[in-house]
Design an enzyme around this catalytic site. Sequence first.
Site, mmCIF file in Angstrom:
data_model
loop_
_atom_site.group_PDB
_atom_site.id
_atom_site.type_symbol
_atom_site.label_atom_id
_atom_site.label_comp_id
_atom_site.label_asym_id
_atom_site.label_seq_id
_atom_site.Cartn_x
_atom_site.Cartn_y
_atom_site.Cartn_z
ATOM 1 N N HIS A 105 0.823 -1.221 0.000
ATOM 2 C CA HIS A 105 0.000 0.000 0.000
ATOM 3 C C HIS A 105 0.849 1.259 0.000
ATOM 4 O O HIS A 105 0.367 2.329 -0.343
ATOM 5 C CB HIS A 105 -0.920 0.001 1.225
ATOM 6 C CG HIS A 105 -2.025 -0.991 1.102
ATOM 7 N ND1 HIS A 105 -3.310 -0.643 0.764
ATOM 8 C CD2 HIS A 105 -2.030 -2.336 1.226
ATOM 9 C CE1 HIS A 105 -4.057 -1.730 0.703
ATOM 10 N NE2 HIS A 105 -3.314 -2.765 0.980
ATOM 11 N N ASP A 121 3.464 9.403 -0.581
ATOM 12 C CA ASP A 121 2.273 8.642 -0.203
ATOM 13 C C ASP A 121 2.038 7.552 -1.243
ATOM 14 O O ASP A 121 2.187 7.814 -2.437
ATOM 15 C CB ASP A 121 1.047 9.570 -0.166
ATOM 16 C CG ASP A 121 0.097 9.245 0.969
ATOM 17 O OD1 ASP A 121 0.026 8.068 1.351
ATOM 18 O OD2 ASP A 121 -0.567 10.171 1.476
HETATM 19 C C1 GDG Z 1 -2.168 3.844 3.489
HETATM 20 C C2 GDG Z 1 -1.160 4.520 2.551
HETATM 21 C C3 GDG Z 1 -2.873 4.449 0.722
HETATM 22 C C4 GDG Z 1 -8.382 10.225 8.264
HETATM 23 N N1 GDG Z 1 -8.648 10.888 9.395
HETATM 24 C C5 GDG Z 1 -9.796 10.365 9.877
HETATM 25 C C6 GDG Z 1 -10.226 9.355 9.004
HETATM 26 N N2 GDG Z 1 -9.344 9.295 8.007
HETATM 27 C C7 GDG Z 1 -9.465 8.382 6.872
HETATM 28 C C8 GDG Z 1 -9.550 9.103 5.554
HETATM 29 C C9 GDG Z 1 -9.078 8.004 4.603
HETATM 30 C C10 GDG Z 1 -8.065 7.262 5.453
HETATM 31 O O1 GDG Z 1 -8.324 7.552 6.813
HETATM 32 C C11 GDG Z 1 -6.634 7.685 5.146
HETATM 33 O O2 GDG Z 1 -6.242 7.068 3.965
HETATM 34 P P1 GDG Z 1 -4.957 7.495 3.144
HETATM 35 O O3 GDG Z 1 -4.954 6.718 1.884
HETATM 36 O O4 GDG Z 1 -5.042 8.959 2.902
HETATM 37 O O5 GDG Z 1 -3.684 7.236 4.061
HETATM 38 P P2 GDG Z 1 -3.029 6.066 4.993
HETATM 39 O O6 GDG Z 1 -3.785 5.831 6.225
HETATM 40 O O7 GDG Z 1 -1.614 6.480 5.179
HETATM 41 O O8 GDG Z 1 -3.105 4.725 4.102
HETATM 42 C C12 GDG Z 1 -1.893 5.341 1.494
HETATM 43 C C13 GDG Z 1 -3.743 3.652 1.668
HETATM 44 O O9 GDG Z 1 -2.976 2.951 2.648
HETATM 45 C C14 GDG Z 1 -4.592 2.641 0.919
HETATM 46 O O10 GDG Z 1 -3.815 1.836 0.087
HETATM 47 O O11 GDG Z 1 -3.700 5.272 -0.075
HETATM 48 O O12 GDG Z 1 -0.966 5.907 0.590
HETATM 49 O O13 GDG Z 1 -0.263 5.338 3.287
HETATM 50 O O14 GDG Z 1 -10.120 7.137 4.277
HETATM 51 O O15 GDG Z 1 -10.851 9.541 5.328
HETATM 52 N N3 GDG Z 1 -11.339 8.630 9.175
HETATM 53 C C15 GDG Z 1 -12.078 8.894 10.293
HETATM 54 N N4 GDG Z 1 -11.712 9.857 11.201
HETATM 55 C C16 GDG Z 1 -10.590 10.622 11.028
HETATM 56 O O16 GDG Z 1 -10.303 11.504 11.839
HETATM 57 N N5 GDG Z 1 -13.225 8.202 10.484
#
Ligand code: GDG
Length: 486
Positions: A183, A391
């Site tokens: 990921h 990312d």
């Molecule tokens: C890894 C990789 C890749 C955030 N704050 C809150 C919250 N979130 C949710 C967002 C989004 C998720 O968390 C974050 O997803 P990301 O993709 O931006 O980042 P990572 O957690 O680092 O994920 C990344 C991913 O895996 C999938 O392959 O895209 O590059 O690093 O859904 O909305 N959700 C809630 N409260 C929050 O305060 N409920």
Amino acid sequence: MNQVVMNARMARNKLVDGSASTFASLNVGPRTVIVSNRVPSPNEKGATAGGLAVALADSITDGTMWFGWSGKRAPETSSIADMVTVDGVTYATIDIGERDYTRFYNGFANGALWPLFHFRSGLLLYSRPDYEAYRTVNRAFAEALLPLLKPDDLIWIHDYQLLTMAAELRELGVQNRIGFFMHIPFVPPALLAVLPPAAELLAGMSTCDVVGFQTEGDRINFLECVKAFLHVKPDNSARFAFRERQVKVVLTPIGIDADKFTELAERAELTGDAKRLNESLGDRALVLGVDRLDYSKGLPQRFDAFGRLLYSFPQHLRKVAFLQIAARSRQEVGSYQTLRRELDRRAGDINGEFSDFDWVPLRYMTHPVKRNAIAGFYRRARVGLVTPLRDGMNLVAKEYVAAQDQADPGVLILSRFAGAADELTEALIVNPFDADEVAEAMHMALTMGLSERKSRHESLLLKVRHTTALKYCEDFLAYLSKAEKV
Ligand code: GDG
């Protein structure tokens, strides 16, 4: 009878007691067994901050088994999984022993692999005992999964915490097709070389039949690494032979359930949280950031860029508010504590400099917000600010696009170092290290006319609707279910 066979029998009995109906549905065709470090409890779905759990929860279907860590720490790592079946999905979880957890999770996974794979070798902390605990936990995962496996199961392992699990399964005699999806980004050989067990980790990944990445750049980096460290020769279709097995290296970018997210945002707009935010803003434009509190997300640089906006474009003073939701994560790791202090300081500096008695430019919160509230906030935001330093993909960028009102959409500002930038080219693409460039993009977004906003958003939405979580799963599983000739 050896321990593994005993565990197998006990676990099978537990499974049968727990869910006869699930077994019925699993008997049709090969079953998918998803393995990830953390398995959310079925009730917890959508409540956590973290991309992997969000994407998998959106794409898991009836009959799937999801195996991994329960989130609980115990005196010892458990060797038998707890099983629960909800809506046709079987959740099989083990607890991790306190000592293993600290070294495996905080130590090697998040203290060494995470910084290195985000191109931050200066933050890497390596120790042999941490790596040994990582191997031990990967082994424990394999041993606890073994008795639950059926011969034609497709095993799909996720992410950097489990790089050596496939090798452990192979050593236990598992012949099933195994896939692995990374990921987070993958680094070129010169960076991977920093990690002492680099070759062992690559060899672990290469015991899989399929290895998948988010971007073409990551895929190429991995192929370069296996050439350099394992001395294999990938062919033109990114296949290579390793220990009598053909490994196929694929590109399957992750996505979200865009239509579901649009509906969520439409509904959320009418709820209490979104209304409260709206009232507090009045007619001010909202610039929004939503991230786990992580140094890969570029938050200090983002705060600085917002400061540059207020300094260089004073016409926005009092007319804009920046809300940064930065849900705390990995607080036991030192670099995360340092980051938090750093953000507190910069937020204080900006607000001290630019606030008025009735206006605070920057709002910054570190507790998690409910998913539907976030959807409503995205819809209200004129600017979605997604500026990670590195990312894998970044699902926030896709969620922001899906949440917009098509008649009056906001503008996405996206780091060129997010995997999402490969697809979402109609966003304002920026270099997150350049505070002035990001400030100029914010100014451009805040002053952009409706027709340009609509045409950019229309193209972005088409893409987000095309590369969904479901498509990601279908594409990966299509590769995984198709045997390649040795
Ligand atoms: C890894 C990789 C890749 C955030 N704050 C809150 C919250 N979130 C949710 C967002 C989004 C998720 O968390 C974050 O997803 P990301 O993709 O931006 O980042 P990572 O957690 O680092 O994920 C990344 C991913 O895996 C999938 O392959 O895209 O590059 O690093 O859904 O909305 N959700 C809630 N409260 C929050 O305060 N409920």
